[in-house]
Motif scaffolding. Structure first.
Motif, PDB file in Angstrom:
ATOM      1  N   ILE A   1       0.853  -1.185   0.000  1.00  0.00           N
ATOM      2  CA  ILE A   1       0.000   0.000   0.000  1.00  0.00           C
ATOM      3  C   ILE A   1       0.888   1.234   0.000  1.00  0.00           C
ATOM      4  CG2 ILE A   1      -1.717   1.326   1.295  1.00  0.00           C
ATOM      5  CD1 ILE A   1      -2.676  -1.326   2.493  1.00  0.00           C
ATOM      6  N   SER A   2       0.620   2.168  -0.920  1.00  0.00           N
ATOM      7  CA  SER A   2       1.385   3.416  -1.005  1.00  0.00           C
ATOM      8  C   SER A   2       0.559   4.563  -0.434  1.00  0.00           C
ATOM      9  CB  SER A   2       1.761   3.726  -2.460  1.00  0.00           C
ATOM     10  OG  SER A   2       2.562   2.709  -3.008  1.00  0.00           O
TER      11      SER A   2
ATOM     12  N   PRO B   1      13.722  -3.080   5.071  1.00  0.00           N
ATOM     13  CA  PRO B   1      13.316  -1.667   5.129  1.00  0.00           C
ATOM     14  C   PRO B   1      14.408  -0.702   4.694  1.00  0.00           C
ATOM     15  CG  PRO B   1      13.690  -2.534   7.334  1.00  0.00           C
ATOM     16  CD  PRO B   1      13.775  -3.703   6.405  1.00  0.00           C
ATOM     17  N   VAL B   2      15.619  -1.222   4.497  1.00  0.00           N
ATOM     18  CA  VAL B   2      16.724  -0.381   4.018  1.00  0.00           C
ATOM     19  C   VAL B   2      16.855  -0.576   2.503  1.00  0.00           C
ATOM     20  CG1 VAL B   2      19.185   0.128   4.173  1.00  0.00           C
ATOM     21  CG2 VAL B   2      17.919  -0.576   6.214  1.00  0.00           C
TER      22      VAL B   2
ATOM     23  N   VAL C   1       7.265  -1.152   7.275  1.00  0.00           N
ATOM     24  CA  VAL C   1       7.035   0.220   6.821  1.00  0.00           C
ATOM     25  C   VAL C   1       8.285   0.728   6.106  1.00  0.00           C
ATOM     26  CG1 VAL C   1       6.391   2.560   7.488  1.00  0.00           C
ATOM     27  CG2 VAL C   1       5.462   0.599   8.746  1.00  0.00           C
ATOM     28  N   LEU C   2       8.118   1.106   4.844  1.00  0.00           N
ATOM     29  CA  LEU C   2       9.223   1.614   4.035  1.00  0.00           C
ATOM     30  C   LEU C   2       9.114   3.132   3.967  1.00  0.00           C
ATOM     31  CD1 LEU C   2       9.008  -0.960   1.080  1.00  0.00           C
ATOM     32  CD2 LEU C   2      10.180  -1.200   3.286  1.00  0.00           C
TER      33      LEU C   2
ATOM     34  N   SER D   1       4.082  -2.828   3.705  1.00  0.00           N
ATOM     35  CA  SER D   1       4.225  -4.161   3.127  1.00  0.00           C
ATOM     36  C   SER D   1       3.615  -5.190   4.070  1.00  0.00           C
ATOM     37  CB  SER D   1       5.709  -4.470   2.890  1.00  0.00           C
ATOM     38  OG  SER D   1       5.879  -5.810   2.476  1.00  0.00           O
ATOM     39  N   TYR D   2       2.512  -5.803   3.629  1.00  0.00           N
ATOM     40  CA  TYR D   2       1.793  -6.788   4.439  1.00  0.00           C
ATOM     41  C   TYR D   2       1.990  -8.198   3.890  1.00  0.00           C
ATOM     42  CZ  TYR D   2      -1.067  -3.200   6.817  1.00  0.00           C
ATOM     43  OH  TYR D   2      -1.509  -2.139   7.568  1.00  0.00           O
TER      44      TYR D   2
END
Length: 359
Positions: free
Chosen positions: A118-119, A195-196, A143-144, A128-129
């Motif tokens: 989802i954005s 996440p990185v 979470v990004l 990201s799920y």
């Protein structure tokens, strides 16, 4: 669901139902439409009541439809997961997932991983799920986030995620961030997103990346840039990514304000279509994966304002274009050899259409 008539559903349409800074939403929710491939005519089958279901995506088995709820924090942003029965024209809500962040504007799913992305446009996160056995988001998301701004203070005051996709080889998540002028890559190990980030493809300053697509072979990434109205083609070679082609989606003699909207690839992989909001046209380009090139074909007037999204019928014979601000979907036929468009004479009235998803 408000059932209008029974029958098979071919198209789901997400709409704005609330007033927002960029639109006076008057839609009723998710519209389920029939489509006659012999005539190119649309017809209403049913409407699923929903709040600002602005973007939709379909699971690979075509049994689940996902819809974001693009609202402010106080109104409860989220994601709705529906069971889809296209043959009988019904949606059944399976689960509602409240989400962090503001204005979720895009959702994508990869059922092989399985992963749902989802954005959030306003606050900039990508969520990201993991998906459970029912195809429902489960657990807390990864979470990004990013830092940065762009040269346009009105649109690029901070990160504004607009689209995120899993790469065809399932090794990466790519996301387009309009606010920081970058396409950002995150490594993916199974269902775990790092996440990185490990790569950023910088846009021209002020270009504003909007949507991403992968070609059918998975060898190229296509990106359109909202504020510069350009399209780029990147070659993917293992971990390396290189820019190989770039075109404008606007005519050379256009002198005005316009921003790119939806972007769709023809099922053959040979033609790419982009909506121009402002010029109010549809741009087409020829995609050559052998040469690694994009070649403009032409532009066609929508006949109304703000072509927010496009969709190409699964048989490749028609392109549908939604006029967000003049409340209709227009149907064009596609020349199979050239990719050129011809208006069929068929319009379908619908308020504030944002997303078109063939089922």
């Amino acid at each position: 669901m408000n059932q209008q008539q029974t029958g098979a559903v071919a198209l789901a349409v997400g709409t704005y139902t609330l007033k927002m800074p960029h639109v006076d939403g008057k839609g009723r929710g998710i519209y389920l439409l029939g489509f006659d491939p012999s005539t190119g005519r649309l017809s209403e089958v049913a409407v699923q009541d929903a709040v600002n279901p602005s973007y939709l995506t379909l699971s690979s088995d075509r049994r689940r439809l996902y819809a974001v709820r693009e609202v402010n924090a106080e109104d409860g942003p989220g994601l709705s997961t529906y069971d889809l029965d296209a043959a009988n024209g019904t949606l059944t809500l399976l689960h509602d997932t409240p989400t962090q962040g503001v204005w979720p504007c895009h959702v994508s799913v990869d059922n092989e991983v399985p992963l749902l992305l989802i954005s959030n446009y306003l606050t900039g996160e990508v969520l990201s799920y993991s998906l459970d056995a029912r195809g429902v988001p489960s657990g807390e998301p990864v979470v990004l986030t990013r830092d940065g701004t762009g040269p346009n203070p009105d649109r690029q005051d901070g990160p504004h995620a607009h689209c995120a996709l899993v790469s065809p080889d399932h090794r990466y998540v790519y996301l387009a961030d309009l606010g920081v002028d970058g396409i950002v890559r995150h490594p993916l190990d199974g269902g775990n997103v790092n996440p990185v980030s490990d790569l950023t493809l910088k846009a021209a300053p002020g270009a504003g990346p909007r949507h991403l697509l992968f070609t059918g072979s998975g060898a190229y990434l296509l990106a359109n840039y909202e504020m510069s109205s350009t399209v780029r083609m990147y070659r993917l070679d293992g971990d390396d990514v290189s820019l190989v082609s770039e075109v404008s989606s606007l005519p050379a003699d256009f002198d005005g304000n316009s921003g790119a909207g939806g972007m769709r690839l023809h099922p053959s992989g040979r033609f790419l279509y982009v909506g121009n909001r402002g010029h109010d046209s549809i741009f087409a380009a020829r995609v050559d994966e052998t040469a690694g090139t994009l070649t403009p074909i032409g532009t066609w007037s929508l006949g109304g304002r703000t072509p927010r999204d496009l969709a190409v019928s699964p048989d490749g014979k028609y392109l549908l274009a939604a006029s967000q601000d003049e409340a209709f979907i227009r149907v064009f036929s596609i020349d199979a050899q050239t990719g050129e468009l011809t208006f069929t004479g068929n319009d379908f009235a619908i308020p504030n259409a944002v997303c078109l998803e063939f089922l």
